[in-house]
Every structure is written in C-alpha cells, then in structure tokens.
Design a protein around this motif. Structure first.
Motif, PDB file in Angstrom:
ATOM      1  N   VAL A  37       0.856  -1.185   0.000  1.00  0.00           N
ATOM      2  CA  VAL A  37       0.000   0.000   0.000  1.00  0.00           C
ATOM      3  C   VAL A  37       0.893   1.237   0.000  1.00  0.00           C
ATOM      4  N   VAL A  38       0.568   2.187  -0.869  1.00  0.00           N
ATOM      5  CA  VAL A  38       1.279   3.462  -0.867  1.00  0.00           C
ATOM      6  C   VAL A  38       0.275   4.539  -0.491  1.00  0.00           C
ATOM      7  N   ALA A  39       0.499   5.176   0.652  1.00  0.00           N
ATOM      8  CA  ALA A  39      -0.356   6.277   1.105  1.00  0.00           C
ATOM      9  C   ALA A  39       0.350   7.577   0.748  1.00  0.00           C
ATOM     10  N   ALA A  40      -0.275   8.397  -0.079  1.00  0.00           N
ATOM     11  CA  ALA A  40       0.378   9.594  -0.609  1.00  0.00           C
ATOM     12  C   ALA A  40      -0.426  10.839  -0.287  1.00  0.00           C
ATOM     13  N   GLU A  41       0.275  11.910   0.053  1.00  0.00           N
ATOM     14  CA  GLU A  41      -0.393  13.177   0.312  1.00  0.00           C
ATOM     15  C   GLU A  41      -1.119  13.672  -0.928  1.00  0.00           C
ATOM     16  N   ASP A  42      -0.500  13.467  -2.088  1.00  0.00           N
ATOM     17  CA  ASP A  42      -1.111  13.842  -3.373  1.00  0.00           C
ATOM     18  C   ASP A  42      -0.811  12.721  -4.353  1.00  0.00           C
ATOM     19  N   THR A  43      -1.820  11.955  -4.737  1.00  0.00           N
ATOM     20  CA  THR A  43      -1.592  10.785  -5.592  1.00  0.00           C
ATOM     21  C   THR A  43      -1.103  11.173  -6.983  1.00  0.00           C
ATOM     22  N   ARG A  44      -1.474  12.362  -7.453  1.00  0.00           N
ATOM     23  CA  ARG A  44      -0.990  12.791  -8.770  1.00  0.00           C
ATOM     24  C   ARG A  44       0.504  13.074  -8.737  1.00  0.00           C
ATOM     25  N   ARG A  45       0.958  13.724  -7.665  1.00  0.00           N
ATOM     26  CA  ARG A  45       2.386  13.994  -7.533  1.00  0.00           C
ATOM     27  C   ARG A  45       3.150  12.693  -7.349  1.00  0.00           C
ATOM     28  N   VAL A  61      -2.800   2.256  -4.141  1.00  0.00           N
ATOM     29  CA  VAL A  61      -2.490   3.656  -3.851  1.00  0.00           C
ATOM     30  C   VAL A  61      -3.708   4.319  -3.216  1.00  0.00           C
ATOM     31  N   VAL A  62      -3.492   4.972  -2.077  1.00  0.00           N
ATOM     32  CA  VAL A  62      -4.571   5.696  -1.409  1.00  0.00           C
ATOM     33  C   VAL A  62      -4.077   7.094  -1.061  1.00  0.00           C
ATOM     34  N   SER A  63      -4.996   8.029  -0.979  1.00  0.00           N
ATOM     35  CA  SER A  63      -4.620   9.379  -0.570  1.00  0.00           C
ATOM     36  C   SER A  63      -4.563   9.447   0.953  1.00  0.00           C
ATOM     37  N   TYR A  64      -3.638  10.253   1.457  1.00  0.00           N
ATOM     38  CA  TYR A  64      -3.506  10.436   2.904  1.00  0.00           C
ATOM     39  C   TYR A  64      -3.022  11.852   3.131  1.00  0.00           C
ATOM     40  N   PHE A  65      -3.971  12.749   3.412  1.00  0.00           N
ATOM     41  CA  PHE A  65      -3.628  14.162   3.562  1.00  0.00           C
ATOM     42  C   PHE A  65      -4.351  14.719   4.780  1.00  0.00           C
ATOM     43  N   GLU A  66      -4.146  15.977   5.052  1.00  0.00           N
ATOM     44  CA  GLU A  66      -4.671  16.580   6.275  1.00  0.00           C
ATOM     45  C   GLU A  66      -6.181  16.384   6.417  1.00  0.00           C
TER      46      GLU A  66
END
Length: 284
Positions: A37-45, A61-66
């Motif tokens: 699993v890749v948790a990314a602040e911005d999946t596009r970046r 891939v999942v988003s993980y932001f504030e």
C-alpha cells in the motif's frame, strides 16, 4: 537491505525530493515498486515522481492528507496488522515533519507495529546547513500561526531561545513573519531566508530580520524556509562603549571589514548594530 527491513506488517516513512527528482534516495524507488500500500499526500504527484524515477507502483495507492488522515489511519493500521507493508510519502521531505504522518506513526506504535524510514531530503537540514548560522544546537518551529496576534505571542515566547530556529512559511506571509520577528527579536537578529531549495531558482538571502522583511515586501515566490539565529542573552561580552570599540578594532586587525566587525560584535554582545556603531565612532 536485510530481511528484517523487508518484513511484512511495517510502516515505512519515505523522504521525497524537496526539489529535483534526482535527489530521491535510491531506496525510494525500491519501496515504491514493492510496497503493498502506498499512502500519498497527493496521488498525482506520486505518479509523476514514480514516472521520473522509472518505477511502476504495483501496490494499492490511497490518498492520505490533512483532510482525511483521521478517517484513513484506522484502515491503514488494519492493513499493516494483516501483513501489508505500507509506504507513506508526502509532497516533499519527510512525512510527519509539518506534513501528514504523525497520527499514523502514533497509531502504528500503539498497536505494536514496526515503523521505519527511508532517510533523504529535508528542507529543515538543508536550510540550516546553507544559512551560515550556528548549527551545533537548533530547534524546528514549523509554520507560525496565520493570525497576527497568535504569531506575535508565539515569537515572543521564543525571544530568549538560544538555539538557532528553523521555520517554514508560505511565500505570501513571509514579509509579515519577518516583520513580526523583528518586533520580537530585534531588527538586527541574524537570519536567512531560503527559497526554492535545490531547485533551479534557489535563493538564500542573509541579513537582519528587519532588512529581510524589507526585501520580502516586493513579494516572495516558491517554498520558503527561514532560519533565525538564537538569542545571545547572558553573553559575557563587555558592553561598555570603550570595550565594544576595542572588540571591533581587534576584529578589523584580524582582517574583517568594519561593517562585518560591527555586526559580529553586536551579535556576540546581544546588542543592536547601531549601538556598536555609535561606540566605534564616538570612541576617542
């Protein structure tokens, strides 16, 4: 990488470039390619970074932001408990340092899960290193409050901090932050504004905080990190005019230009440059 590092049920915090993709640590590509699993602040970046590194992300891939970290932390912990290797990346630098991540790290630790990191680029350490200010002791203060009153109170509480301080700031608030620092620390407190570190238009401006605030009034662009010298309160440097003039003269004899000598003595004595300047020019 040893077998323990590759064990399942792990949270991996991975530093990402603060500027150029070429600065990515070599292990980042391997982790991106193998994480469950890749948790990314911005999946596009994330996708752009992976393409720059020539990596195909095969994990989920999942988003993980504030805005969603509170809701998503539980499911990521469950994934690790079921054996998944979760990789956390933010837009730049190390996750959890003024970026999403702390909540997930705390939850993983609470559940007895292994947490490790892929070290790499850091705006904090890069700015500190190029600032020209003391680096033997420092503290990271993150972003200052946006509201003027709260910002002033925060800085007032740091007025006697003797360690070098590192701040993050938004470009459109840089002038206000520096002006507030001048009020709290004094106009001549030495600082460096580091803009667009490691990027094509990298710029480091050094000077007193009031001088830097005047420079920032014309507008600042890009990512900004501010490094500010600590207080030298309690200095044993004599502050009577004759002693100050003698110290400047001694520095000049060692080859330092008078302007720089005055600035150095003022910093050591914890005095405004004007006071040292007056002592030099009024001395017999």
């Amino acid at each position: 990488m040893n077998t323990t590092d590759r064990a399942p049920g792990v949270l991996v915090l991975a530093a990402t470039p603060i500027g150029r993709s070429a600065d990515a640590p070599p292990r980042l590509a391997e982790e991106l390619a193998t994480a469950d699993v890749v948790a990314a602040e911005d999946t596009r970046r994330l996708r752009r970074l992976a393409a720059d590194l020539g990596v195909t992300v095969t994990g989920r891939v999942v988003s993980y932001f504030e805005g969603n970290e509170a809701a998503r932390t539980g499911s990521l912990v469950e994934a690790m408990e079921s054996g998944d290797r979760v990789l956390l990346v933010t837009d730049a630098g190390m996750p959890s340092v003024s970026d999403p991540g702390y909540r997930l790290v705390a939850a993983a630790v609470e559940h007895g899960l292994h947490v490790t990191a892929v070290p790499g680029p850091s705006a904090v350490l890069t700015a500190l290193a190029v600032s020209g200010l003391p680096v033997d002791r420092f503290c990271f203060e993150g972003f200052l409050p946006r509201k003027a009153g709260e910002r002033s109170r925060r800085l007032a509480g740091l007025a006697d901090e003797q360690r070098t301080m590192v701040f993050f700031e938004a470009p459109h608030r840089t002038e206000a932050a520096l002006a507030a620092m001048a009020t709290a620390f004094g106009d001549d407190r030495a600082a460096a504004v580091c803009r667009e570190l490691t990027k094509t238009h990298e710029e480091v401006r050094r000077g007193g905080v009031a001088e830097l605030a005047a420079w920032a009034a014309d507008g600042v662009r890009g990512e900004v990190t501010i490094v500010v010298a600590g207080s030298v309160g309690g200095s044993d440097v004599p502050t009577d005019p004759a002693s100050l003039a003698a110290l400047v003269a001694e520095a000049e004899q060692d080859g330092l230009p008078r302007k720089d000598a005055i600035r150095d003595v003022a910093r050591r004595a914890g005095l405004p440059k004007r006071e040292v300047y007056d002592a030099v020019h009024k001395s017999p």
